[in-house]
Design a protein around this motif. Structure first.
Motif, PDB file in Angstrom:
ATOM      1  N   ASN A  70       0.837  -1.203   0.000  1.00  0.00           N
ATOM      2  CA  ASN A  70       0.000   0.000   0.000  1.00  0.00           C
ATOM      3  C   ASN A  70       0.870   1.251   0.000  1.00  0.00           C
ATOM      4  O   ASN A  70       0.695   2.163  -0.808  1.00  0.00           O
ATOM      5  CB  ASN A  70      -0.916  -0.030   1.220  1.00  0.00           C
ATOM      6  N   ASP A 108      -7.568   6.464  -1.018  1.00  0.00           N
ATOM      7  CA  ASP A 108      -8.837   5.740  -1.010  1.00  0.00           C
ATOM      8  C   ASP A 108      -8.837   4.653  -2.088  1.00  0.00           C
ATOM      9  O   ASP A 108      -9.154   3.485  -1.825  1.00  0.00           O
ATOM     10  CB  ASP A 108      -9.979   6.736  -1.253  1.00  0.00           C
ATOM     11  N   SER A 111      -6.124   1.779  -1.394  1.00  0.00           N
ATOM     12  CA  SER A 111      -6.484   0.973  -0.221  1.00  0.00           C
ATOM     13  C   SER A 111      -7.652   0.039  -0.513  1.00  0.00           C
ATOM     14  O   SER A 111      -7.626  -1.143  -0.148  1.00  0.00           O
ATOM     15  CB  SER A 111      -6.822   1.887   0.963  1.00  0.00           C
ATOM     16  N   LYS A 112      -8.669   0.539  -1.182  1.00  0.00           N
ATOM     17  CA  LYS A 112      -9.845  -0.294  -1.471  1.00  0.00           C
ATOM     18  C   LYS A 112      -9.505  -1.428  -2.437  1.00  0.00           C
ATOM     19  O   LYS A 112      -9.981  -2.556  -2.278  1.00  0.00           O
ATOM     20  CB  LYS A 112     -10.973   0.569  -2.020  1.00  0.00           C
ATOM     21  N   LYS A 113      -8.667  -1.145  -3.436  1.00  0.00           N
ATOM     22  CA  LYS A 113      -8.288  -2.199  -4.384  1.00  0.00           C
ATOM     23  C   LYS A 113      -7.458  -3.283  -3.687  1.00  0.00           C
ATOM     24  O   LYS A 113      -7.634  -4.472  -3.936  1.00  0.00           O
ATOM     25  CB  LYS A 113      -7.524  -1.590  -5.555  1.00  0.00           C
ATOM     26  N   MET A 115      -7.569  -4.010  -0.478  1.00  0.00           N
ATOM     27  CA  MET A 115      -8.428  -4.725   0.473  1.00  0.00           C
ATOM     28  C   MET A 115      -9.215  -5.824  -0.216  1.00  0.00           C
ATOM     29  O   MET A 115      -9.507  -6.857   0.384  1.00  0.00           O
ATOM     30  CB  MET A 115      -9.368  -3.752   1.181  1.00  0.00           C
ATOM     31  N   ARG A 116      -9.568  -5.607  -1.467  1.00  0.00           N
ATOM     32  CA  ARG A 116     -10.284  -6.647  -2.199  1.00  0.00           C
ATOM     33  C   ARG A 116      -9.399  -7.871  -2.410  1.00  0.00           C
ATOM     34  O   ARG A 116      -9.884  -8.996  -2.542  1.00  0.00           O
ATOM     35  CB  ARG A 116     -10.744  -6.106  -3.560  1.00  0.00           C
ATOM     36  N   ASP A 120      -7.462  -6.610   5.242  1.00  0.00           N
ATOM     37  CA  ASP A 120      -6.859  -5.543   6.038  1.00  0.00           C
ATOM     38  C   ASP A 120      -5.333  -5.547   5.970  1.00  0.00           C
ATOM     39  O   ASP A 120      -4.682  -4.604   6.422  1.00  0.00           O
ATOM     40  CB  ASP A 120      -7.324  -5.621   7.496  1.00  0.00           C
ATOM     41  N   PHE A 145      -7.728   4.421   7.600  1.00  0.00           N
ATOM     42  CA  PHE A 145      -8.877   3.753   6.998  1.00  0.00           C
ATOM     43  C   PHE A 145      -9.587   2.949   8.071  1.00  0.00           C
ATOM     44  O   PHE A 145      -8.972   2.148   8.771  1.00  0.00           O
ATOM     45  CB  PHE A 145      -8.418   2.816   5.874  1.00  0.00           C
ATOM     46  N   SER A 150     -19.054   1.492   5.374  1.00  0.00           N
ATOM     47  CA  SER A 150     -18.868   2.376   4.235  1.00  0.00           C
ATOM     48  C   SER A 150     -17.428   2.395   3.716  1.00  0.00           C
ATOM     49  O   SER A 150     -17.162   2.939   2.649  1.00  0.00           O
ATOM     50  CB  SER A 150     -19.272   3.811   4.606  1.00  0.00           C
ATOM     51  N   LEU A 151     -16.498   1.806   4.476  1.00  0.00           N
ATOM     52  CA  LEU A 151     -15.092   1.772   4.088  1.00  0.00           C
ATOM     53  C   LEU A 151     -14.590   3.163   3.699  1.00  0.00           C
ATOM     54  O   LEU A 151     -14.073   3.393   2.607  1.00  0.00           O
ATOM     55  CB  LEU A 151     -14.874   0.794   2.937  1.00  0.00           C
ATOM     56  N   THR A 152     -14.750   4.085   4.607  1.00  0.00           N
ATOM     57  CA  THR A 152     -14.420   5.483   4.332  1.00  0.00           C
ATOM     58  C   THR A 152     -13.090   5.872   4.957  1.00  0.00           C
ATOM     59  O   THR A 152     -12.880   5.665   6.152  1.00  0.00           O
ATOM     60  CB  THR A 152     -15.525   6.406   4.899  1.00  0.00           C
TER      61      THR A 152
END
Length: 282
Positions: A70, A108, A111-113, A115-116, A120, A145, A150-152
């Motif tokens: 990350n 954002d 991190s979201k990519k 996490m998929r 974590d 994060f 909502s994973l905000t």
């Protein structure tokens, strides 16, 4: 994970970190965690001008704790994007808030990519500091994060007052306890104590350090030391980004490029005390 310490002293912001990354079950120590990133903001080109007006050109500081993948992805993305920004005079808010708004979008997305793919294990905490032209002062922000529905991501301004300090990473609680108990110990000595005594498995290697006092964040080398208690020997080194530049591959011949780093020497008193008590230097 790691340990990053950020603190404000005499209106100067300091970032310090260890150099260890954990990849699977393997520890990798020379991992870059304290970074200076150039930010360049240009205005539009007027009809009679050859070059656009330069609105902002400073180096901001980054410090990471968490996922190596990350942190690496975000760092490389910001190095390439923040050096070529454009603003509309009278419209664009040229400030650290606006710079952090852009950083937050990359933070954002990455991190979201991750996490998929790795859940974590793909998260990191990011600290950012830099000169704000709008408020004419140094400001520091913490990106994190929260694993909610909502994973905000959140972006919070920190280190608002002198003597404020922030501990981030897997060694954060241990460092906070030591700092609170030994209030006379500077943050670099707290970090060194944790590394030296192996108090946190994921915190190790050499210390990395950078600071900003006026406009630009600079990364400095650090004169660090390690002690072999069995032989009562001290090994000192000139470390930059966690790498000892006195190791054999980096020894400079007279006709080669010389590495032009500036070093701080925060542990000179401890080294001299050990020498006075009978320890020898390798």
């Amino acid at each position: 994970m790691t340990l990053c310490i950020a603190w404000k002293e005499n209106n100067q912001i300091h970032f310090a970190s260890d150099s260890r990354a954990t990849i699977g079950l393997t520890e990798f120590d020379p991992c870059v965690k304290v970074v200076s990133v150039p930010v360049k903001i240009l205005g539009p080109i007027n009809t009679n001008d050859k070059y656009p007006d330069q609105i902002y050109e400073q180096n901001i500081g980054l410090c990471f704790a968490g996922s190596f993948l990350n942190a690496y992805t975000i760092k490389e993305t910001l190095i390439h994007t923040l050096s070529s920004l454009q603003a509309i005079p009278g419209v664009t808010d040229v400030s650290m808030d606006q710079i952090c708004n852009l950083i937050s979008k990359f933070y954002d997305l990455v991190s979201k990519k991750l996490m998929r793919a790795i859940f974590d294990k793909g998260l990191s905490v990011l600290l950012v500091t830099g000169y704000c032209p709008k408020l004419n002062k140094i400001r520091t922000f913490k990106f994190s994060f929260h694993l909610n529905t909502s994973l905000t991501p959140s972006c919070t301004e920190i280190l608002l007052n002198n003597k404020d300090i922030e501990f981030v990473g897997s060694g954060g609680n241990v460092a906070r306890d030591i700092f609170t108990t030994l209030s006379a110990s500077p943050p670099l000595e707290v970090l060194k104590h944790i590394i030296k005594n192996n108090l946190v498995d994921s915190v190790g290697g050499a210390i990395q350090y950078g600071s900003i006092s006026e406009r630009n964040f600079d990364v400095f080398g650090i004169i660090d030391y390690f002690v072999d208690e069995d032989t009562r020997e001290i090994e000192t080194g000139f470390y930059y980004n966690g790498i000892n530049l006195q190791d054999n591959p980096f020894l400079i011949n007279w006709d080669e490029f010389h590495l032009n780093q500036t070093y701080i020497d925060p542990f000179r008193h401890q080294i001299n005390t050990l020498i006075d008590s009978g320890y020898s230097v390798k």
